[in-house]
Design a protein around this motif. Structure first.
Motif, PDB file in Angstrom:
ATOM      1  N   GLU A   6       0.834  -1.198   0.000  1.00 44.99           N
ATOM      2  CA  GLU A   6       0.000   0.000   0.000  1.00 44.99           C
ATOM      3  C   GLU A   6       0.868   1.246   0.000  1.00 44.99           C
ATOM      4  O   GLU A   6       1.995   1.240   0.493  1.00 44.99           O
ATOM      5  CB  GLU A   6      -0.911   0.045   1.239  1.00 44.99           C
ATOM      6  N   SER A   7       0.305   2.330  -0.524  1.00 45.22           N
ATOM      7  CA  SER A   7       0.967   3.623  -0.478  1.00 45.22           C
ATOM      8  C   SER A   7      -0.099   4.708  -0.491  1.00 45.22           C
ATOM      9  O   SER A   7      -1.255   4.449  -0.823  1.00 45.22           O
ATOM     10  CB  SER A   7       1.921   3.796  -1.659  1.00 45.22           C
ATOM     11  N   GLY A   8       0.323   5.916  -0.103  1.00 43.61           N
ATOM     12  CA  GLY A   8      -0.578   7.057  -0.200  1.00 43.61           C
ATOM     13  C   GLY A   8      -1.107   7.572   1.119  1.00 43.61           C
ATOM     14  O   GLY A   8      -1.814   8.585   1.144  1.00 43.61           O
ATOM     15  N   GLY A   9      -0.797   6.900   2.208  1.00 45.10           N
ATOM     16  CA  GLY A   9      -1.263   7.387   3.494  1.00 45.10           C
ATOM     17  C   GLY A   9      -0.508   8.634   3.919  1.00 45.10           C
ATOM     18  O   GLY A   9       0.451   9.050   3.279  1.00 45.10           O
ATOM     19  N   GLY A  10      -0.965   9.236   5.024  1.00 49.45           N
ATOM     20  CA  GLY A  10      -0.291  10.422   5.530  1.00 49.45           C
ATOM     21  C   GLY A  10      -1.173  11.205   6.464  1.00 49.45           C
ATOM     22  O   GLY A  10      -2.207  10.719   6.922  1.00 49.45           O
ATOM     23  N   LEU A  11      -0.740  12.423   6.728  1.00 51.08           N
ATOM     24  CA  LEU A  11      -1.456  13.329   7.622  1.00 51.08           C
ATOM     25  C   LEU A  11      -2.202  14.365   6.793  1.00 51.08           C
ATOM     26  O   LEU A  11      -1.619  14.982   5.887  1.00 51.08           O
ATOM     27  CB  LEU A  11      -0.464  14.015   8.563  1.00 51.08           C
ATOM     28  N   VAL A  12      -3.467  14.543   7.099  1.00 49.87           N
ATOM     29  CA  VAL A  12      -4.282  15.502   6.362  1.00 49.87           C
ATOM     30  C   VAL A  12      -5.249  16.168   7.333  1.00 49.87           C
ATOM     31  O   VAL A  12      -5.647  15.565   8.343  1.00 49.87           O
ATOM     32  CB  VAL A  12      -5.035  14.800   5.219  1.00 49.87           C
ATOM     33  N   GLN A  13      -5.634  17.390   7.031  1.00 51.82           N
ATOM     34  CA  GLN A  13      -6.614  18.082   7.869  1.00 51.82           C
ATOM     35  C   GLN A  13      -8.019  17.602   7.532  1.00 51.82           C
ATOM     36  O   GLN A  13      -8.285  17.138   6.416  1.00 51.82           O
ATOM     37  CB  GLN A  13      -6.515  19.589   7.665  1.00 51.82           C
ATOM     38  N   ALA A  14      -8.898  17.735   8.483  1.00 46.54           N
ATOM     39  CA  ALA A  14     -10.290  17.375   8.251  1.00 46.54           C
ATOM     40  C   ALA A  14     -10.821  18.147   7.042  1.00 46.54           C
ATOM     41  O   ALA A  14     -10.532  19.337   6.873  1.00 46.54           O
ATOM     42  CB  ALA A  14     -11.129  17.695   9.485  1.00 46.54           C
ATOM     43  N   GLY A  15     -11.568  17.419   6.213  1.00 48.79           N
ATOM     44  CA  GLY A  15     -12.084  17.998   4.979  1.00 48.79           C
ATOM     45  C   GLY A  15     -11.184  17.776   3.780  1.00 48.79           C
ATOM     46  O   GLY A  15     -11.592  18.033   2.643  1.00 48.79           O
ATOM     47  N   GLY A  16      -9.977  17.303   4.034  1.00 45.55           N
ATOM     48  CA  GLY A  16      -9.031  17.073   2.952  1.00 45.55           C
ATOM     49  C   GLY A  16      -9.232  15.736   2.265  1.00 45.55           C
ATOM     50  O   GLY A  16     -10.180  14.993   2.558  1.00 45.55           O
ATOM     51  N   SER A  17      -8.309  15.443   1.349  1.00 47.31           N
ATOM     52  CA  SER A  17      -8.410  14.231   0.547  1.00 47.31           C
ATOM     53  C   SER A  17      -7.075  13.488   0.516  1.00 47.31           C
ATOM     54  O   SER A  17      -6.010  14.087   0.651  1.00 47.31           O
ATOM     55  CB  SER A  17      -8.804  14.577  -0.897  1.00 47.31           C
ATOM     56  N   LEU A  18      -7.171  12.193   0.333  1.00 51.95           N
ATOM     57  CA  LEU A  18      -6.012  11.331   0.117  1.00 51.95           C
ATOM     58  C   LEU A  18      -6.405  10.248  -0.875  1.00 51.95           C
ATOM     59  O   LEU A  18      -7.583   9.864  -0.948  1.00 51.95           O
ATOM     60  CB  LEU A  18      -5.532  10.674   1.411  1.00 51.95           C
ATOM     61  N   ARG A  19      -5.418   9.735  -1.569  1.00 52.53           N
ATOM     62  CA  ARG A  19      -5.650   8.609  -2.479  1.00 52.53           C
ATOM     63  C   ARG A  19      -4.688   7.493  -2.119  1.00 52.53           C
ATOM     64  O   ARG A  19      -3.467   7.672  -2.163  1.00 52.53           O
ATOM     65  CB  ARG A  19      -5.438   9.033  -3.931  1.00 52.53           C
ATOM     66  N   LEU A  20      -5.249   6.368  -1.773  1.00 52.06           N
ATOM     67  CA  LEU A  20      -4.449   5.196  -1.457  1.00 52.06           C
ATOM     68  C   LEU A  20      -4.331   4.307  -2.688  1.00 52.06           C
ATOM     69  O   LEU A  20      -5.271   4.192  -3.477  1.00 52.06           O
ATOM     70  CB  LEU A  20      -5.086   4.396  -0.320  1.00 52.06           C
ATOM     71  N   LEU A  85     -12.428  13.998   4.395  1.00 51.38           N
ATOM     72  CA  LEU A  85     -11.956  13.155   5.498  1.00 51.38           C
ATOM     73  C   LEU A  85     -12.314  13.750   6.846  1.00 51.38           C
ATOM     74  O   LEU A  85     -12.342  14.982   7.021  1.00 51.38           O
ATOM     75  CB  LEU A  85     -10.447  12.952   5.390  1.00 51.38           C
ATOM     76  N   LYS A  86     -12.588  12.851   7.778  1.00 52.92           N
ATOM     77  CA  LYS A  86     -12.963  13.226   9.125  1.00 52.92           C
ATOM     78  C   LYS A  86     -11.955  12.638  10.121  1.00 52.92           C
ATOM     79  O   LYS A  86     -11.319  11.615   9.813  1.00 52.92           O
ATOM     80  CB  LYS A  86     -14.354  12.685   9.452  1.00 52.92           C
ATOM     81  N   PRO A  87     -11.839  13.226  11.291  1.00 50.88           N
ATOM     82  CA  PRO A  87     -10.912  12.653  12.288  1.00 50.88           C
ATOM     83  C   PRO A  87     -11.203  11.181  12.582  1.00 50.88           C
ATOM     84  O   PRO A  87     -10.269  10.403  12.827  1.00 50.88           O
ATOM     85  CB  PRO A  87     -11.148  13.532  13.518  1.00 50.88           C
ATOM     86  N   GLU A  88     -12.453  10.787  12.517  1.00 50.05           N
ATOM     87  CA  GLU A  88     -12.799   9.389  12.796  1.00 50.05           C
ATOM     88  C   GLU A  88     -12.372   8.438  11.682  1.00 50.05           C
ATOM     89  O   GLU A  88     -12.509   7.220  11.819  1.00 50.05           O
ATOM     90  CB  GLU A  88     -14.302   9.236  13.072  1.00 50.05           C
ATOM     91  N   ASP A  89     -11.868   8.974  10.585  1.00 47.57           N
ATOM     92  CA  ASP A  89     -11.304   8.117   9.537  1.00 47.57           C
ATOM     93  C   ASP A  89      -9.859   7.722   9.843  1.00 47.57           C
ATOM     94  O   ASP A  89      -9.269   6.921   9.116  1.00 47.57           O
ATOM     95  CB  ASP A  89     -11.341   8.834   8.183  1.00 47.57           C
ATOM     96  N   THR A  90      -9.309   8.284  10.890  1.00 51.56           N
ATOM     97  CA  THR A  90      -7.936   7.958  11.263  1.00 51.56           C
ATOM     98  C   THR A  90      -7.813   6.476  11.581  1.00 51.56           C
ATOM     99  O   THR A  90      -8.551   5.943  12.409  1.00 51.56           O
ATOM    100  CB  THR A  90      -7.507   8.787  12.486  1.00 51.56           C
ATOM    101  N   ALA A  91      -6.885   5.821  10.892  1.00 49.06           N
ATOM    102  CA  ALA A  91      -6.702   4.378  11.059  1.00 49.06           C
ATOM    103  C   ALA A  91      -5.548   3.917  10.183  1.00 49.06           C
ATOM    104  O   ALA A  91      -5.049   4.673   9.344  1.00 49.06           O
ATOM    105  CB  ALA A  91      -7.974   3.619  10.653  1.00 49.06           C
ATOM    106  N   VAL A  92      -5.165   2.672  10.379  1.00 52.34           N
ATOM    107  CA  VAL A  92      -4.272   2.007   9.435  1.00 52.34           C
ATOM    108  C   VAL A  92      -5.155   1.339   8.386  1.00 52.34           C
ATOM    109  O   VAL A  92      -6.054   0.563   8.740  1.00 52.34           O
ATOM    110  CB  VAL A  92      -3.373   0.972  10.127  1.00 52.34           C
ATOM    111  N   TYR A  93      -4.902   1.644   7.139  1.00 50.99           N
ATOM    112  CA  TYR A  93      -5.699   1.116   6.045  1.00 50.99           C
ATOM    113  C   TYR A  93      -4.935  -0.036   5.389  1.00 50.99           C
ATOM    114  O   TYR A  93      -3.782   0.121   4.979  1.00 50.99           O
ATOM    115  CB  TYR A  93      -5.994   2.215   5.025  1.00 50.99           C
TER     116      TYR A  93
END
Length: 115
Positions: A6-20, A85-93
């Protein structure tokens, strides 16, 4: 031995986006389904999104309308676009692939959403 990376994880502010992204080895002909699961600290691993070889998709209720899974079975790749994204989405994917009825797992990528 099938490997998933896997790749693409990281730190993001609420409301932001990431692509794994998840790259898998093995023959694409044997893929029954590909998906993403997540595990937050102190919680059980849960399904986020899954796509099967017929293109059928299911999402966890908590991510519907915000996350989108896409699979490129011919390239042995699966992606997860995460928006709003929301804080409750914080996790290992973790990436998961069903090869001929056998589940394989990646080591995971950490997603941290700050408030």
């Amino acid at each position: 031995q099938v490997q998933l990376v896997e790749s693409g994880g990281g730190l993001v502010q609420a409301g932001g986006s990431l692509r794994l992204s998840c790259a898998t080895s093995g023959s694409s002909r044997n893929i029954n389904a590909m998906g993403w699961y997540r595990q937050a600290p102190g919680e059980q691993r849960e399904l986020v999104a899954r796509i099967n070889s017929r293109g059928s998709i299911n999402y966890a209720d908590s991510v519907k309308g915000r996350f989108t899974i896409a699979g490129d079975i011919a390239k042995n790749m699966v992606y997860l676009q995460m928006n709003s994204l929301k804080p409750e989405d914080t996790a290992v994917y973790h990436c998961n692939v069903d090869y001929a009825g056998v589940d394989y797992w990646g080591k995971g990528t950490l997603v941290t959403v700050s408030s």
